[in-house]
Design an enzyme around this catalytic site. Structure first.
Site, short mmCIF file in Angstrom:
data_model
loop_
_atom_site.label_atom_id
_atom_site.label_comp_id
_atom_site.label_asym_id
_atom_site.label_seq_id
_atom_site.Cartn_x
_atom_site.Cartn_y
_atom_site.Cartn_z
N ASP A 129 15.17 -36.32 -9.60
CA ASP A 129 15.89 -37.13 -10.13
C ASP A 129 15.85 -38.58 -9.59
O ASP A 129 16.33 -39.44 -10.21
CB ASP A 129 17.32 -36.64 -9.47
CG ASP A 129 17.65 -35.27 -9.95
OD1 ASP A 129 17.71 -35.01 -10.98
OD2 ASP A 129 17.93 -34.60 -9.25
N HIS A 153 16.55 -31.56 -1.51
CA HIS A 153 16.84 -30.58 -2.37
C HIS A 153 17.31 -29.51 -1.85
O HIS A 153 16.99 -29.05 -0.63
CB HIS A 153 15.61 -30.44 -3.25
CG HIS A 153 16.00 -29.74 -4.79
ND1 HIS A 153 16.15 -28.23 -4.72
CD2 HIS A 153 16.06 -30.08 -6.06
CE1 HIS A 153 16.30 -27.96 -5.95
NE2 HIS A 153 16.56 -29.12 -6.77
#
Length: 444
Positions: free
Chosen positions: A378, A320
């Site tokens: 995700d 991320h």
């Protein structure tokens, strides 16, 4: 910045006792350093150009604090996400999405009576103007639901003139409640339109998540009752996506709002930004990757490809831009994923089996550990949303639905900031220097 603005900023950022010295062109200047309640200190460069004639260069603004905020805090190194100081896992495990909405909007968790009043106000605004039903028919049948969301959200300003005056606190409040209440209805309508089914009106006797699932999956010819497990998972997904500090879409909302644009236009701008595959479309990309891998026995092949810098393949759903540790939302999403798959009888989903093995590798393999490529939210949310019954085209729509409250909270905070001014980033110009115009007849 005015003298009063300086004093307010110093007070809110605690006592300013430090400064940084910068030498530019033989001139030394002192830059104030502000300290937040938690997180890194910030160097105030607002007067840099005035004093030195120089700008700073920070592509993507990754080292720039664009505003002062009291809403959300992220510590990417430690894997911490706080809404108004409350850890995301505690809110997801113990609270509801509307309780989280109240927290983000007003700064404190509500008392029981306050929550009941807030839920009632939201419930009373869930319907949209009947003329909006015909508005949808202006879109092609195969229009992407996000295209519809952008258009319909912006169009709300044409239907609700009584809540577009941003200088009126009451109108700002009404606009906030309307958007939180109507986005599930609009999102469900976009979904129904895309699959050719009739719109389903909201039900005031259902909670926020159950009502949304009902509007998406009920049909007039059959009775529909949402599964409590699925509704709880949907509510959790909304909480996990409600806000995430100054990301691209939130910054877009703030930038649009800084011009004085009405709130519906600002949120529409945020939805448009979220549509980008590098932002809101990441869960869809992660699901496609898991489906491409297909089975557990093919994982070594794809892991090898991911480690090969000359291979364009990338493992989606790992790492991320902010979190350099395990994404705190991913742990909750993983649990939700298992619960939903078990409830719908799909706990042997090949994509989930691939996901579990990939997660194990990512947490043990030196290549991933050294690069801190941990699974993010995700990685699991795509599988969960598919199990809930949504097509991939709806994934980003659901993200937008949840993030609307964060955008609104950030927009309201910006509007109420006495130091707020129109956003105007500067640039490092590298184009041609001034040159004279040559008439077309004289050009070679």
């Amino acid at each position: 910045m005015s003298a009063s603005g300086d004093s307010q900023r110093l007070a809110s950022a605690k006592d300013n006792q430090k400064s940084a010295r910068l030498a530019v062109g033989g001139k030394d200047i002192d830059l104030p350093i502000y300290q937040g309640s938690i997180g890194p200190d910030v160097i105030d460069i607002s007067h840099l150009y005035q004093e030195t004639g120089c700008f700073t260069f920070d592509p993507g603004y990754t080292s720039t604090a664009s505003c002062e905020s009291k809403i959300t805090y992220i510590d990417g190194e430690e894997g911490i996400l706080l809404y108004r100081g409350y850890p995301i896992d505690q809110l997801a495990e113990n609270g509801s999405f509307l309780e989280t909405c109240y927290l983000l909007l007003y700064g404190e968790l509500p008392a029981k009576s306050e929550l009941e009043d807030f839920e009632q106000r939201v419930t009373m605004h869930t319907m949209v103007h009947e003329q909006m039903n015909r508005f949808f028919t202006g879109f092609r049948r195969d229009a992407h639901p996000m295209a519809i969301m952008v258009g319909v959200m912006g169009a709300l300003s044409a239907f609700y003139h009584d809540s577009t005056d941003i200088t009126d606190p009451m109108q700002r409040e009404i606009a906030a409640i309307r958007m939180i209440a109507k986005l599930p209805t609009i999102a469900a309508m976009a979904y129904k339109y895309s699959i050719g089914q009739p719109f389903v009106y909201p039900r005031n006797d259902l909670d926020y998540a159950s009502n949304f699932l009902h509007m998406c999956f009920a049909v007039p010819c059959d009775k529909y009752e949402s599964d409590p497990v699925l509704a709880a998972a949907m509510d959790n997904i909304f909480i996990l996506h409600a806000d995430h500090e100054q990301n691209a879409s939130t910054s877009t909302v703030r930038l649009a709002g800084s011009s004085g644009a009405n709130p519906f236009a600002c949120i529409s701008a945020g939805i448009a930004c979220l549509w980008g595959p590098a932002h809101g479309g990441a869960n869809e990309a992660a699901l496609r990757m898991l489906e491409e891998i297909g089975t557990v026995d093919r994982i070594p092949e794809y892991v090898k490809r991911a480690k090969d810098k000359d291979d364009p393949f990338r493992l989606m759903g790992f790492g991320h831009r902010v979190y350099k540790n395990y994404d705190p939302r991913a742990k909750i999403m993983q649990q939700n994923c298992h619960e939903v798959l078990e409830a719908v009888g799909a706990d042997t989903d090949p994509a989930l089996l691939v996901a579990i093995e990939l997660e194990r590798i990512a947490l043990e393999d030196d290549y991933f550990v050294e690069r801190k490529l941990y699974p993010n939210i995700d990685f699991y949310s795509g599988i969960t949303l598919r199990a809930l019954g949504f097509p991939t085209s709806m994934f980003t729509v659901l993200f937008a639905l949840a993030r609307t409250v964060g955008w609104i909270a950030q927009w309201r905070e910006m509007i109420e900031d006495p130091d707020q001014r129109i956003g105007r980033p500067r640039q490092l110009y590298t184009g041609p220097k001034e040159r004279p115009y040559v008439p077309v007849t004289e050009r070679g």
